[in-house]
Design an enzyme around this catalytic site. Sequence first.
Site, short mmCIF file in Angstrom:
data_model
loop_
_atom_site.label_atom_id
_atom_site.label_comp_id
_atom_site.label_asym_id
_atom_site.label_seq_id
_atom_site.Cartn_x
_atom_site.Cartn_y
_atom_site.Cartn_z
N ASP A 268 39.24 44.55 48.07
CA ASP A 268 38.73 44.84 46.61
C ASP A 268 39.71 44.18 45.72
O ASP A 268 40.75 43.69 45.77
CB ASP A 268 38.42 46.08 46.61
CG ASP A 268 37.18 46.65 45.61
OD1 ASP A 268 36.98 45.51 44.87
OD2 ASP A 268 36.74 47.73 45.36
C1 NOJ Z 1 35.61 46.07 42.38
C2 NOJ Z 1 34.47 46.73 43.09
O1 NOJ Z 1 35.25 48.02 43.58
C3 NOJ Z 1 33.92 46.33 44.23
O2 NOJ Z 1 32.77 46.87 44.73
C4 NOJ Z 1 33.38 44.95 43.68
O3 NOJ Z 1 32.65 44.19 44.89
C5 NOJ Z 1 34.58 43.98 43.05
N1 NOJ Z 1 35.11 44.81 42.15
C6 NOJ Z 1 34.29 42.59 42.65
O4 NOJ Z 1 33.73 42.37 41.67
#
Ligand code: NOJ
Length: 724
Positions: A268
Amino acid sequence: MRTFVSVDALLDEMTLEEKIGQLGIFADMLRPFAPGINPEMNARNASELTEQIRAGRVGSLFNGIGVEQGREAQRVAVEEARLGIPLLFGADVIHGMRTVFPIPLGEAASFEPALAERTARVAAIEATAAGLHWTFAPAVDIARDQRWGRGAEGAGEDPFLGSAFAAARVRGFQGDDLTADDALLATPKHFVGYGAVMGGLDYNSVEIAEGTLRDVHLPPFKAAIDAGALTVMSAFNDINGVPASAHHGLLTGVLRDEWAFRGFVVSDYTADFELIAHGYAEDERDATRVAFNAGLDMSMQSGLYGAHLADLVRSGEVSIETIDASVRRVLEIKRAIGLFDNPYRSLDAGADAALDLDAHAALARDAARRSIVLARNEGDLLPLPRAGTRIALIGPFAQDRDNLEGCWTLFGDKRLHVNLEDGLRAALEDPSSLDVVPGCAFEAAIDGGLDAAVAAARAADVVLLAVGEPQGFSGEAQSRVAITLPPAQQALAEAVAATGTPIVVLLRNGRALALEGAVRDAQAILVTWFLGSQTGLAVADIVFGDANPSARLPVSFPVHSGQQPLFYNRMRTGRPELPDMTEFKARWREGPHAPLYAFGHGLSYTRFDYAATTVDAARLAWDGTLTVSARITNTGPRDGEEVVQLYVHDRVGSRVRPIRELKGFRKITLAAGTSETVSFTLDRHALAFTRADGTFGAEPGRFDVWIAPASDRGEAATFELLAG
Ligand code: NOJ
C-alpha cells in the site's frame, strides 16, 4: 521496439538497477487527474519522471489517466529506455470509472455476485479505455466493526459472502482473456486483517487469533486468487506485532508456500516506509530490507527500493535470487497481459468515445435498485402511488450532487449522475407534486430550515426524508466514534416526525448505522448506501414500486454504537443472553445484545413464507453429502425476489464455534402465489474450520442447520457428521 523472447532472456540482460526499477510504482505525474488526491506526488515532477522511465528506473505508474499522454509515456519506456520494457498503468477503480456503481458494500447487499461481476466488467471497459491496465480492487477486507470507514469498500462482515463477491469482482475486472484490450488486472487488498483494526480506527494495530485470521479474513483473498487475481496489495496495519507489509509468515508463508500464489505483492501507499513509524525498522534502509525479504515485491511511492535495494544486494542482506524472483513475477504479469507484444494495448485513442455509456447507465440503475434494502415498511407504506400523492422530499441529500458516488471514486463523471430530486421528479406523473426542502445542511442547521421542513411535511401526504452520512464520513481514514446521524439531521427528523406525516427514510450510508429516534421509528426505511451515477432514478424505481426491493443487509445494524464490533457470526459465550438469565450474562446495561437489523435482513413488497428446514438424512457420512431443503412460498400480492440463506452451527468444537455461519445463499424469483423448494448440498468441507491444533477440517458431531430469510430467523434442523 525490441523483440521480446522470454522473461528469462530479458532478466539475463537486465542490470541490477533496471531490475529494481521494475519493483517500484509511482504516482502518475504524467497524467495527473486530481493533484490533490495524493499531494506527495506533486514533489515528483513530470519531467523528472520521464527521465526515470528513460533510465529504466520506473516500471509502473498509478492513478493517472489519459490515452494520449499514456502512449507518450509508453513510447519513452519501449523506444527510449535501453531494454524497452513497457510500463504498467494502475489506478484505484473501486466501484466504477466514469459510470459509478454502488459502493461495494451496497452492491454486496444485492447478494448477487453475478451483478458485481457485471459492474466490475463495465468498470474495466471504461478504465482500460482511459489507458489503465490494472486496478487496486477489489477490497476484500472483512469489516466487523462499523466504526471503521473502509467497510464501504468491501462486502461486509461475512467471509462466505465476502469470498463470493471477491471472486466475482476479480472475474469481472479481468474478463476471460488477460490480453484483451479491456482486461483490467485485479488486486485483492489489503492483505491482511486490515478490517480488524482495533476500535475501528483506520491504520490501527490488529490483534487477531490465528483461527480467526484463517477462517474469517484470509478466505476472500484465497477466493480472489483462485479466481485468477495476479497481484495482491499489502495492508498498512500490523498483525500481532508484525506489520502486514513486512510479514514473512503471511507474504511468503501463506501466499507463496501455502497457496502457491504466482503473482506479485504491491505495498500500500508508502507502507514500507511506514515500518519506521511502526518502530519495526530503524531507518529507510532497514525498512527496505525487512519489507523486501518478507515478500513485498513492489514498493508503492516511497522510492525506498530504488534508494536502498542495490546496496542491500551488494552487502548480501538481500539476495539477487530474491530480486530476480520478484522481477520475474512483475515481468510475467506484463507478459500475461500482452504488453510485450502490444505495449500500446488499452491506449487506443478511440476507445473512450466508443463506450456505450447508455448501456452502462442502465446497468448502474439496475445495480443500484438491487442494492437498496427495505429495512422497514410499517403498514405497507411503500411503494407509493405515482400520482395523487403530495410528497415532500426533505433533507440535505435531496438536491445534493456531491454525495452520490461514495468514497474512493477518482474518475466519476459527474455529468452522468442523477440526484434524488431529479430522479423522483422524472418518475412522477405530475412533477409539481414533489416539494423539495433541504431542512438542514449535512452537519449544521440552516436559517429557517426546520420551519420550512415542518411546513412542507404538514402540507404533504408523505415525507421522503433524505438523511444519513455525507460521503466523507466513510472511506479511508474516516473512522467514527458514534455511528449515528449528525445531530443537525437528527433534529430535522424529529421536527418532521412531530408533524405526524408518515415518513420514508432514504438513508445514505457507507456503513451500518445506529439509527435513533424518529429515523429509527419512521414508518419505512430504505437503506440506500451510496448508489452512484443513477441514484435518483434507482431510488424512484423502488419508491414507486417499479422495482421490488430484493437486497439484504451484508452488515448488522446495531441498536447502539457501543455494541461495536457487532456481527452475526460471533462466537458462543459461556454466559449467553437467554430469557431466564437476567444479570450475570453477556449483556449491555443500556441496551440489547441483539442488533436492530440482523445480517441478511431485508423486506420485499411481497411476503415470503418459509416451511420448516428439512435434511434428507439425520447423518452425514464423512465422505458423503447432505441435502438441506425448505419450501418457500410467495404469499404476498406481487412477484418478488427472495435471498434464501443457509446457515450452520457446529454444536461442539475443539475451538468455540460461531452461533451461526452463512454457508450458502441463492436469490430466487417467485411469482405471487407460487412456491419453490430450495435445496443446498452440504459436505464436510463446508463445515471445516481451523481446529485447535491448527489444522483445517471438520469435526464429527451434531450441527444445526437453517434455511432462513435472515441470520436471526428460522427454526433449525439438525444432523450429525459421522467420523471417517
Ligand atoms: C491507499 C489505500 O489504502 C489503497 O487502498 C489505495 O489503493 C492506495 N492508497 C493507492 O491509491
